[in-house]
Write a protein that holds these residues in place. Structure first.
Motif, short mmCIF file in Angstrom:
data_model
loop_
_atom_site.label_atom_id
_atom_site.label_comp_id
_atom_site.label_asym_id
_atom_site.label_seq_id
_atom_site.Cartn_x
_atom_site.Cartn_y
_atom_site.Cartn_z
N ILE A 26 0.85 -1.20 0.00
CA ILE A 26 0.00 0.00 0.00
C ILE A 26 0.88 1.25 0.00
O ILE A 26 0.67 2.17 -0.79
CB ILE A 26 -0.96 -0.01 1.21
CG1 ILE A 26 -1.97 -1.14 1.05
CG2 ILE A 26 -1.67 1.34 1.34
CD1 ILE A 26 -2.75 -1.46 2.32
N GLU A 53 -7.65 -1.99 0.99
CA GLU A 53 -6.81 -0.81 1.15
C GLU A 53 -5.86 -0.63 -0.04
O GLU A 53 -5.66 0.48 -0.51
CB GLU A 53 -6.00 -0.88 2.43
CG GLU A 53 -6.79 -0.57 3.68
CD GLU A 53 -5.88 -0.53 4.89
OE1 GLU A 53 -5.21 0.50 5.07
OE2 GLU A 53 -5.83 -1.53 5.60
N LEU A 54 -5.30 -1.72 -0.54
CA LEU A 54 -4.43 -1.64 -1.71
C LEU A 54 -5.25 -1.25 -2.93
O LEU A 54 -4.86 -0.40 -3.71
CB LEU A 54 -3.71 -2.97 -1.94
CG LEU A 54 -2.83 -3.03 -3.19
CD1 LEU A 54 -1.73 -1.97 -3.15
CD2 LEU A 54 -2.22 -4.41 -3.35
N ALA A 57 -5.90 2.35 -2.93
CA ALA A 57 -4.72 3.14 -3.27
C ALA A 57 -4.49 3.19 -4.78
O ALA A 57 -3.85 4.10 -5.29
CB ALA A 57 -3.48 2.57 -2.58
#
Length: 111
Positions: A26, A53-54, A57
């Motif tokens: 991330i 979350e990745l 991003a």
């Protein structure tokens, strides 16, 4: 595609789910985007829920490729509508290039 100061390629990013590597990926994705470095993460959009979350991003890229897309997969890093597409209509190497809101059919050569 504009010139980039570098390139980051990560295969099987979903394998980082639940590991200490995920926060590092991330941070890498965020830093690379801020610096204008081209970032390529290989992942199945269906597996993106586990690494949200990745995936977040990587959202809203300026340029990207989607190979063998399927409109049944709700998650996509692109805002552009690809239309009604079925994965069965896209053999390996076929998909779309997305740049500046423009969607173009492509065929990527396979080794």
């Amino acid at each position: 595609m504009p010139e980039h100061p570098g390139l980051v390629v990560v295969e099987r990013a979903a394998d980082a789910e639940g590991t200490a590597a995920l926060p590092q990926l991330i941070a890498l994705a965020k830093a690379a985007r801020r610096s204008g470095t081209l970032v390529l993460f290989e992942l199945e959009t269906g597996s993106a829920g586990g690494i949200w979350e990745l995936f977040s991003a990587l959202r809203q890229p300026r340029w990207g490729l989607t190979l063998q897309p399927d409109d049944a997969e709700a998650q996509t890093p692109f805002r552009e509508d690809l239309g009604r597409v079925r994965r069965a209509d896209f053999p390996p190497g076929r998909g779309f290039a997305i740049e500046a809101g423009r969607v173009t059919p492509i065929h990527v050569a396979l080794p």
